[in-house]
Design an enzyme around this catalytic site. Structure first.
Site, PDB file in Angstrom:
ATOM      1  N   ASP A  83       0.811  -1.219   0.000  1.00 16.29           N
ATOM      2  CA  ASP A  83       0.000   0.000   0.000  1.00 16.29           C
ATOM      3  C   ASP A  83       0.845   1.269   0.000  1.00 16.29           C
ATOM      4  O   ASP A  83       1.998   1.269   0.445  1.00 16.29           O
ATOM      5  CB  ASP A  83      -0.903   0.026   1.235  1.00 16.29           C
ATOM      6  CG  ASP A  83      -2.082  -0.928   1.111  1.00 16.29           C
ATOM      7  OD1 ASP A  83      -2.027  -1.830   0.257  1.00 16.29           O
ATOM      8  OD2 ASP A  83      -3.044  -0.768   1.880  1.00 16.29           O
ATOM      9  N   HIS A 231       3.560  -2.452   3.118  1.00 12.53           N
ATOM     10  CA  HIS A 231       3.615  -1.091   2.553  1.00 12.53           C
ATOM     11  C   HIS A 231       4.909  -0.866   1.770  1.00 12.53           C
ATOM     12  O   HIS A 231       5.992  -1.187   2.265  1.00 12.53           O
ATOM     13  CB  HIS A 231       3.507  -0.056   3.677  1.00 12.53           C
ATOM     14  CG  HIS A 231       2.154  -0.018   4.325  1.00 12.53           C
ATOM     15  ND1 HIS A 231       1.771  -0.941   5.273  1.00 12.53           N
ATOM     16  CD2 HIS A 231       1.089   0.807   4.136  1.00 12.53           C
ATOM     17  CE1 HIS A 231       0.519  -0.674   5.643  1.00 12.53           C
ATOM     18  NE2 HIS A 231       0.082   0.377   4.968  1.00 12.53           N
TER      19      HIS A 231
HETATM   20 ZN   LIG Z   1      -2.883   3.161   2.961  1.00 15.22          ZN
END
Ligand SMILES: [Zn+2]
Length: 263
Positions: A83, A231
């Protein structure tokens, strides 16, 4: 004489009776044909009611559904998701690691980052990865905004991704910032042709606990069909890269294969 006078009315009554019977029979036949067209052989059982669920001219294109939290295939598969990118420092490193271990992943990208680094979007697609819309602004309070604002944030990032990847690319998923969902968000994403994407394993890499802790969290929580949250953007992601370098061979050693989330 009297007999001949009576004869025409009797004939007339019989003719009327026969006509009524013929009309009734033809009506029944035509109605049963109409019914047959509405439910072709091999269609869903009546309880599914697919015809009535079909959208009208002003109706939404698809019903909203709960965020997906499993892989597309059943069995010993995991789906990696990254992400808040793309990020010029970390996304290429993660792509290289994925390639070294024959892995695929889904990248949930933020529109503002996509506009800064469109070449990274094209690179992610070229490497066989899938795109996920993560809104333009990454507003974690998106669920509290009005419908027009939510729609603009979702469809804006979808347009950014398509533009960056030269238009002809699928954006099959949408993930709400912070995983903060609402009925309006899932409805708008579904209407735009994207599957709301959740996760089943939070690596907690965003808390910067150190690579060993990220590895331990994933190894303890992973199971077949898991969708793992990681992430590649939104801050310092060196720990995530280091953790991934350990996790990928570990997952392969455990007999896992890599898949995309269900749609
Ligand atoms: Zn996010």
């Amino acid at each position: 004489m009297r007999y001949q006078v009576l004869r025409p009315p009797y004939c007339y009554r019989w003719a009327v009776l026969i006509s009524i019977v013929l009309v009734t029979v033809s009506l029944i036949i035509s109605l049963s044909w109409a019914g047959a067209e509405g439910t072709p052989a091999g269609s869903q059982p009546p309880s599914a009611q697919p015809v009535q669920a079909a959208p009208g001219p002003q109706a939404p294109a698809a019903p909203a559904h709960a965020p997906v939290r499993t892989t597309a295939r059943q069995g010993r598969f995991v789906a990696l998701t990254f992400d808040d990118g793309p990020d010029p420092a970390y996304t290429p490193q993660i792509l290289d690691l994925l390639a070294q271990h024959g892995a695929v992943a889904t990248f949930c990208m933020v529109g503002t980052q996509v506009r800064r680094h469109p070449e990274l979007v094209a690179q992610v697609v070229r490497r066989g990865m899938r795109l996920c819309d993560h809104t333009v602004s990454h507003d974690e309070q998106l669920a509290r905004r009005n419908e027009a604002r939510i729609s603009a944030d979702i469809t804006g990032a979808q347009a950014d991704l398509r533009l960056a990847a030269d238009g002809d690319v699928a954006v099959p998923y949408f993930r709400a910032p912070g995983g903060n969902w609402s009925e309006t968000i899932t409805t708008i994403a579904s209407r735009a042709g994207m599957t709301p994407l959740g996760w089943s394993v939070d690596s907690r890499d965003w808390t910067l606990p150190g690579a060993p802790a990220i590895v331990a969290t994933v190894e303890q929580a992973v199971q077949p069909g898991a969708v793992i949250l990681l992430h590649d953007g939104g801050g310092q992601r060196g720990q995530t890269v280091d953790a991934l370098a350990e996790l990928l061979p570990w997952l392969v050693g455990q007999g896992y294969q890599f898949d995309f989330p269900a749609t």
